[in-house]
Write a protein that holds these residues in place. Structure first.
Motif, PDB file in Angstrom:
ATOM      1  N   VAL A   1       0.829  -1.209   0.000  1.00 61.47           N
ATOM      2  CA  VAL A   1       0.000   0.000   0.000  1.00 61.47           C
ATOM      3  C   VAL A   1       0.859   1.252   0.000  1.00 61.47           C
ATOM      4  O   VAL A   1       0.586   2.207  -0.729  1.00 61.47           O
ATOM      5  CB  VAL A   1      -0.964  -0.004   1.202  1.00 61.47           C
ATOM      6  N   LEU A   2       1.945   1.265   0.803  1.00 60.21           N
ATOM      7  CA  LEU A   2       2.772   2.483   0.828  1.00 60.21           C
ATOM      8  C   LEU A   2       3.493   2.676  -0.495  1.00 60.21           C
ATOM      9  O   LEU A   2       3.709   3.820  -0.936  1.00 60.21           O
ATOM     10  CB  LEU A   2       3.729   2.468   2.018  1.00 60.21           C
ATOM     11  N   VAL A   3       3.852   1.574  -1.167  1.00 60.98           N
ATOM     12  CA  VAL A   3       4.463   1.699  -2.497  1.00 60.98           C
ATOM     13  C   VAL A   3       3.445   2.244  -3.494  1.00 60.98           C
ATOM     14  O   VAL A   3       3.781   3.044  -4.376  1.00 60.98           O
ATOM     15  CB  VAL A   3       5.026   0.343  -2.968  1.00 60.98           C
ATOM     16  N   ALA A   4       2.183   1.845  -3.370  1.00 66.97           N
ATOM     17  CA  ALA A   4       1.139   2.376  -4.253  1.00 66.97           C
ATOM     18  C   ALA A   4       1.002   3.884  -4.079  1.00 66.97           C
ATOM     19  O   ALA A   4       0.882   4.628  -5.072  1.00 66.97           O
ATOM     20  CB  ALA A   4      -0.192   1.683  -3.968  1.00 66.97           C
ATOM     21  N   PHE A   5       1.030   4.362  -2.834  1.00 66.20           N
ATOM     22  CA  PHE A   5       0.966   5.807  -2.602  1.00 66.20           C
ATOM     23  C   PHE A   5       2.197   6.506  -3.174  1.00 66.20           C
ATOM     24  O   PHE A   5       2.093   7.599  -3.758  1.00 66.20           O
ATOM     25  CB  PHE A   5       0.835   6.107  -1.111  1.00 66.20           C
TER      26      PHE A   5
ATOM     27  N   PHE B   1      13.659  10.043  -5.761  1.00 60.52           N
ATOM     28  CA  PHE B   1      14.364   8.819  -6.112  1.00 60.52           C
ATOM     29  C   PHE B   1      15.108   8.200  -4.932  1.00 60.52           C
ATOM     30  O   PHE B   1      15.400   7.002  -4.943  1.00 60.52           O
ATOM     31  CB  PHE B   1      15.315   9.087  -7.271  1.00 60.52           C
ATOM     32  N   ALA B   2      15.402   8.983  -3.910  1.00 60.77           N
ATOM     33  CA  ALA B   2      16.054   8.431  -2.717  1.00 60.77           C
ATOM     34  C   ALA B   2      15.159   7.435  -2.001  1.00 60.77           C
ATOM     35  O   ALA B   2      15.647   6.527  -1.320  1.00 60.77           O
ATOM     36  CB  ALA B   2      16.452   9.559  -1.757  1.00 60.77           C
ATOM     37  N   ILE B   3      13.848   7.570  -2.155  1.00 63.10           N
ATOM     38  CA  ILE B   3      12.925   6.679  -1.451  1.00 63.10           C
ATOM     39  C   ILE B   3      12.882   5.279  -2.065  1.00 63.10           C
ATOM     40  O   ILE B   3      12.546   4.292  -1.389  1.00 63.10           O
ATOM     41  CB  ILE B   3      11.505   7.292  -1.431  1.00 63.10           C
ATOM     42  N   GLN B   4      13.260   5.149  -3.329  1.00 62.42           N
ATOM     43  CA  GLN B   4      13.081   3.876  -4.017  1.00 62.42           C
ATOM     44  C   GLN B   4      13.920   2.736  -3.431  1.00 62.42           C
ATOM     45  O   GLN B   4      13.404   1.630  -3.233  1.00 62.42           O
ATOM     46  CB  GLN B   4      13.336   4.052  -5.519  1.00 62.42           C
ATOM     47  N   PRO B   5      15.210   2.928  -3.126  1.00 61.54           N
ATOM     48  CA  PRO B   5      15.953   1.821  -2.508  1.00 61.54           C
ATOM     49  C   PRO B   5      15.372   1.381  -1.175  1.00 61.54           C
ATOM     50  O   PRO B   5      15.503   0.209  -0.799  1.00 61.54           O
ATOM     51  CB  PRO B   5      17.367   2.404  -2.327  1.00 61.54           C
TER      52      PRO B   5
ATOM     53  N   GLY C   1      20.431   4.293  -1.684  1.00 63.72           N
ATOM     54  CA  GLY C   1      20.960   2.935  -1.670  1.00 63.72           C
ATOM     55  C   GLY C   1      22.013   2.737  -0.595  1.00 63.72           C
ATOM     56  O   GLY C   1      22.031   1.717   0.104  1.00 63.72           O
ATOM     57  N   LYS C   2      22.897   3.708  -0.438  1.00 59.72           N
ATOM     58  CA  LYS C   2      23.928   3.615   0.597  1.00 59.72           C
ATOM     59  C   LYS C   2      23.305   3.642   1.993  1.00 59.72           C
ATOM     60  O   LYS C   2      23.762   2.946   2.907  1.00 59.72           O
ATOM     61  CB  LYS C   2      24.924   4.756   0.445  1.00 59.72           C
ATOM     62  N   LEU C   3      22.279   4.460   2.171  1.00 60.66           N
ATOM     63  CA  LEU C   3      21.671   4.595   3.491  1.00 60.66           C
ATOM     64  C   LEU C   3      20.893   3.352   3.913  1.00 60.66           C
ATOM     65  O   LEU C   3      20.657   3.145   5.107  1.00 60.66           O
ATOM     66  CB  LEU C   3      20.742   5.812   3.516  1.00 60.66           C
ATOM     67  N   THR C   4      20.494   2.518   2.953  1.00 56.70           N
ATOM     68  CA  THR C   4      19.767   1.309   3.333  1.00 56.70           C
ATOM     69  C   THR C   4      20.636   0.365   4.155  1.00 56.70           C
ATOM     70  O   THR C   4      20.108  -0.517   4.848  1.00 56.70           O
ATOM     71  CB  THR C   4      19.242   0.551   2.099  1.00 56.70           C
ATOM     72  N   ASN C   5      21.969   0.526   4.079  1.00 54.13           N
ATOM     73  CA  ASN C   5      22.864  -0.289   4.898  1.00 54.13           C
ATOM     74  C   ASN C   5      22.908   0.197   6.342  1.00 54.13           C
ATOM     75  O   ASN C   5      23.402  -0.509   7.219  1.00 54.13           O
ATOM     76  CB  ASN C   5      24.278  -0.268   4.324  1.00 54.13           C
TER      77      ASN C   5
END
Length: 425
Positions: A223-227, A334-338, A283-287
């Motif tokens: 659901v959050l990806v849909a938003f 685009f930062a939200i995508q990873p 992507g880096k922050l996901t670590n």
């Protein structure tokens, strides 16, 4: 650590394909500016037409993933490239809004195949997945930026129909490259006891696996990806049209005035270029940052940015403020995508990963395309202020579900849906 030969071959193939998917995708809003003048129809009707093209891009992700499992990833990716190129050749000969709609629908169907097939190829064929996924994302953003840049630049000198045909050429070249590329699509799982061609799910198995998936934390992620998709698609579709009408940008109109292309299109391209930095940083922050925290924080920022566009577009503000706001939007959009991609990996079991990514892109690109029709109606019948309130509302919805993910983290991670992906990220 250097990539081995197989990893490099798959990286090159998927990076080229990923960039071209978005090369075509983000050039469409540039053509929309021209089509609104060429065919003399309202923004509401054309919004519906463009939505018909973007909707299959997401709606076809799930069957695309199933077909990739059954027929292999390379054939499906090549079909994607060939179909997208053919679609733009159809647009090149379009003489009515009906043919435009047909070309866009063909593009959407073909493009829908890539993400489940491409991500599947990387996950099964690449040893150093983290590195290849990073470069794969950057290549996608390069296509996102180059598509509208090249389209806007060529439209200054050429008819839009010629430009549409020229944009199809890289896709044809990529097909020829893909036919000759040599790699093992299952190298990363060659030693697994379960390695080998996957069997296609029966309808009953698909229903059962779907029921299990949506009984887990993935339902919240979906659901959050849909938003997020509603925010992403609505913003990127109509921002070129909104920017070109701002007084600060109209004053910088190109002397030629050909095809209605203005410097606002290049500000839009700049936004997409900044998105490359956002994608890399995210992507880096996901670590280091849990996906639920990262998603919640970025949704708050996206709400603020949508609301900030209201005074920016309503008042006669300077060019610098417009550029700064567009740059910030590009970065965080685009930062939200990873973060949501990582959330899918963490909150779903490994044996449902392919299915979960199929549903993820159904939400992102399929349900997200609804905002094209809604946005077109709001802009045509109401105002830009109402449009950005709508966009901000999408981010609020996403933030609410990201908050739910954050609050329920302990229960979700201790449930049966937890995977080992977090340890690998």
């Amino acid at each position: 650590m250097a990539l081995n030969a197989n990893d490099r071959a798959i990286a090159g193939f998927t990076m080229a394909c990923h960039s071209l998917v978005h090369w075509f995708e983000t050039s469409i809003p540039i053509f929309l500016v021209v089509w609104l003048t060429e065919f003399d129809v309202g923004v509401t009707l054309f919004g519906i037409v463009v939505a018909l093209g973007y909707a299959p891009f997401g709606l076809g992700a799930l069957p695309g993933g199933i077909l990739a499992d059954r027929y292999g990833t390379r054939p499906l990716i090549l079909a994607c490239l060939g179909g997208m190129s053919l679609a733009f050749l159809v647009l090149a000969v379009a003489n009515s809004i009906v043919v435009i709609a047909a070309g866009l629908i063909l593009w959407g169907v073909a493009a829908s195949i890539y993400h489940p097939a491409g991500l599947s190829l990387i996950s099964t064929g690449v040893e150093d997945r983290g590195t290849v996924f990073a470069w794969h994302g950057i290549a996608g953003n390069a296509g996102i930026a180059l598509g509208p840049f090249v389209a806007a630049s060529l439209l200054i000198f050429l008819e839009w129909s010629v430009v549409a045909a020229l944009l199809a050429i890289p896709g044809v070249i990529a097909v020829l490259y893909g036919l000759r590329a040599e790699f093992d699509p299952t190298a990363a799982v060659a030693d697994d006891s379960d390695a080998g061609p996957a069997e296609a799910l029966s309808p009953a198995e698909l229903v059962e696996n779907t029921r299990t998936l949506f009984a887990s934390a993935f339902a919240v992620v979906f659901v959050l990806v849909a938003f997020e998709g509603l925010y992403y698609r609505g913003t990127l579709t109509y921002l070129p049209q909104i920017l070109r009408d701002l007084p600060a940008i109209e004053s910088l109109a190109l002397p030629t005035g050909l095809e209605g292309i203005q410097p606002g299109d290049y500000i839009y391209v700049g936004l997409l270029v900044v998105g490359m930095a956002g994608q890399y940083t995210g992507g880096k922050l996901t670590n280091r940052v849990d996906p639920d925290r990262g998603l919640a924080a970025i949704f708050v920022v996206l709400v603020a940015l949508a609301l900030a566009f209201i005074p920016i577009t309503a008042a006669g503000v300077g060019l610098g403020a417009i550029i700064a706001l567009c740059g910030a939007l590009g970065f965080f959009l685009f930062a939200i995508q990873p973060f949501y991609q990582n959330a899918v990996a963490i909150y779903t079991p490994p044996d449902a990963r392919g299915l979960s990514y199929g549903y993820t892109y159904l939400a992102e690109f399929g349900l997200g395309s609804v905002s094209i029709a809604l946005g077109g109606f709001v802009l045509g019948a109401l105002s830009r202020t109402a449009f950005f309130l709508l966009i901000g509302g999408f981010a609020i919805g996403g933030g609410v579900f990201a908050g739910a993910l954050l609050v329920g983290r302990g229960r979700f991670l201790n449930g049966s849906g937890r995977s080992e992906a977090k340890a690998d990220d």
